[in-house]
Scaffold this motif. Structure first.
Motif, PDB file in Angstrom:
ATOM      1  N   ARG A 102       4.791   4.691  -6.233  1.00  0.00           N
ATOM      2  CA  ARG A 102       5.331   6.307  -6.208  1.00  0.00           C
ATOM      3  C   ARG A 102       3.944   7.197  -6.292  1.00  0.00           C
ATOM      4  N   VAL A 103       3.519   7.929  -5.256  1.00  0.00           N
ATOM      5  CA  VAL A 103       1.950   8.418  -5.789  1.00  0.00           C
ATOM      6  C   VAL A 103       2.433   9.833  -6.085  1.00  0.00           C
ATOM      7  N   ASN A 104       1.508  10.368  -7.297  1.00  0.00           N
ATOM      8  CA  ASN A 104       1.679  11.414  -8.261  1.00  0.00           C
ATOM      9  C   ASN A 104       3.411  11.954  -7.437  1.00  0.00           C
TER      10      ASN A 104
ATOM     11  N   VAL B 142       9.076   6.877  -2.352  1.00  0.00           N
ATOM     12  CA  VAL B 142       9.334   6.721  -0.979  1.00  0.00           C
ATOM     13  C   VAL B 142      10.520   7.194  -0.428  1.00  0.00           C
ATOM     14  N   SER B 143      11.691   7.032  -1.839  1.00  0.00           N
ATOM     15  CA  SER B 143      13.539   7.209  -0.808  1.00  0.00           C
ATOM     16  C   SER B 143      12.747   9.173  -0.935  1.00  0.00           C
ATOM     17  N   ASP B 144      12.038   9.833  -1.471  1.00  0.00           N
ATOM     18  CA  ASP B 144      12.187  11.175  -1.339  1.00  0.00           C
ATOM     19  C   ASP B 144      12.074  11.830   0.109  1.00  0.00           C
ATOM     20  N   TYR B 145      11.631  11.046   0.874  1.00  0.00           N
ATOM     21  CA  TYR B 145      11.714  11.718   2.081  1.00  0.00           C
ATOM     22  C   TYR B 145      12.788  10.781   2.969  1.00  0.00           C
TER      23      TYR B 145
ATOM     24  N   ASP C  88       0.791  -1.077  -0.371  1.00  0.00           N
ATOM     25  CA  ASP C  88       0.201   0.321   0.258  1.00  0.00           C
ATOM     26  C   ASP C  88       1.358   1.167  -0.003  1.00  0.00           C
ATOM     27  N   THR C  89       1.465   1.635  -0.890  1.00  0.00           N
ATOM     28  CA  THR C  89       2.523   2.152  -1.310  1.00  0.00           C
ATOM     29  C   THR C  89       1.533   3.703  -0.707  1.00  0.00           C
ATOM     30  N   LYS C  90       0.955   3.934  -1.025  1.00  0.00           N
ATOM     31  CA  LYS C  90      -0.204   5.534  -0.343  1.00  0.00           C
ATOM     32  C   LYS C  90      -0.453   5.650   0.891  1.00  0.00           C
ATOM     33  N   LEU C  91      -0.613   4.596   1.147  1.00  0.00           N
ATOM     34  CA  LEU C  91      -0.143   4.655   3.146  1.00  0.00           C
ATOM     35  C   LEU C  91       0.564   5.455   3.642  1.00  0.00           C
ATOM     36  N   LEU C  92       1.871   3.837   2.939  1.00  0.00           N
ATOM     37  CA  LEU C  92       3.867   4.199   3.525  1.00  0.00           C
ATOM     38  C   LEU C  92       3.990   5.715   2.690  1.00  0.00           C
TER      39      LEU C  92
END
Length: 315
Positions: free
Chosen positions: A211-213, A217-220, A153-157
């Motif tokens: 990714r979403v939009n 994940v690694s951007d954070y 659930d990438t959106k949740l992560l």
């Protein structure tokens, strides 16, 4: 020390062998007991004080340099903006194959970083908790692709990481049971204002469907680590771990894998090898291994499961 890869082409990484790396420990000193070490290592993953002192102490020293630099930047920017915003968690991502030892690396780092000057609060979250429940995976006919990008659930992560980098003080995240092979519906991990957050999982550096939009994940992440080893070694570790689990936790009637409990060793090795070839190997080649050089630092293990050299991205 070498700054080139094996082909002689210039590399964005600097290479340190074990002897060079352990000499970079600097001025930090820690005290760990044998009980500490026993609590940190995982099944079939050898760990000793020497490994922690020679690999993880220098790594903690290096990470502390980046952490302190981030603190200084926060203070300077606050002054420029004439604001008094709170400092956000320093987030470290740890990636690598199934069975390579990511979880042990994450736990050791959590312990050692918590012993830095100032005794920072270090929380550890694994992306296993962000897998879709088995019921969802079954509905989508992808239960046999658990661990592939589409099973998360990438959106949740991403929502969790965004909350951490937005200053949210307290957030609950799902927890995963390896015994039940599923999300634990009635339990949550509470993350409350960590100074350092470690996020560990095979998928954390992926850029295909993680990714979403167009946010990854690694951007954070403020810093990222990839735990690496030869595929033949990782496969052997996976098969050995499967056999150890068959003789231990698979014997529990509540285990999702209890059906494997009565296998003999030959059958167990054959089953583990089949799972590796059909699921873990394709996932490694398609999704995990291609992210290796996106990391800031690579820990390369030898066949004995101990780190033999370290690659650090040049800055």
């Amino acid at each position: 020390m070498s700054s080139s890869n094996q082909s002689g082409v210039d590399s964005p990484f600097q290479l340190f062998d074990r002897a060079e790396w352990k000499g970079l420990n600097g001025h930090f000193s820690y005290h760990l007991t044998e009980d500490d070490v026993k609590n940190l290592h995982a099944l079939n993953e050898p760990l000793n004080i020497t490994e922690i002192e020679e690999v993880y102490f220098p790594l903690a020293h290096l990470l502390n340099i980046f952490i302190e630099r981030t603190k200084e930047a926060h203070s300077v920017v606050n002054g420029f903006l004439q604001k008094n915003t709170q400092r956000l968690p320093f987030i470290i991502g740890i990636a690598g194959s199934v069975a390579v030892g990511k979880s042990t690396t994450a736990r050791v780092l959590q312990k050692v970083l918590s012993m830095l000057p100032g005794k920072p609060k270090v929380d550890l979250v694994t992306t296993d908790g962000f897998l879709y429940p088995n019921s969802v995976l079954i509905d989508r006919n992808i239960l046999n692709r658990k661990g592939f990008p589409e099973s998360y659930d990438t959106k949740l992560l991403l929502g969790f990481l965004s909350a951490m980098k937005s200053g949210v003080e307290k957030i609950e995240v799902p927890m995963y049971s390896h015994l039940e092979y599923d999300i634990i519906k009635e339990e949550q991990q509470v993350v409350t204002k960590p100074d350092i957050l470690i996020v560990e999982g095979i998928n954390v550096l992926q850029v295909n469907s993680s990714r979403v939009n167009n946010v990854f994940v690694s951007d954070y992440f403020d810093y990222s680590i990839y735990v690496d080893a030869r595929e033949a070694d990782i496969m052997k570790w996976y098969v050995d771990r499967f056999e150890s689990l068959r003789a231990t936790s698979f014997q529990n009637p509540d285990s999702y894998f209890h059906r494997y409990a009565d296998m003999n060793k030959q059958e167990s090795v054959a089953m583990a090898t089949n799972i590796w070839n059909e699921i873990n190997r394709p996932n490694l080649h398609e999704n995990i291994l291609p992210t290796r050089y996106r990391a800031d630092l690579i820990l390369e293990k030898g066949s004995h499961h101990f780190v033999k050299q370290i690659k650090i991205r040049k800055i």
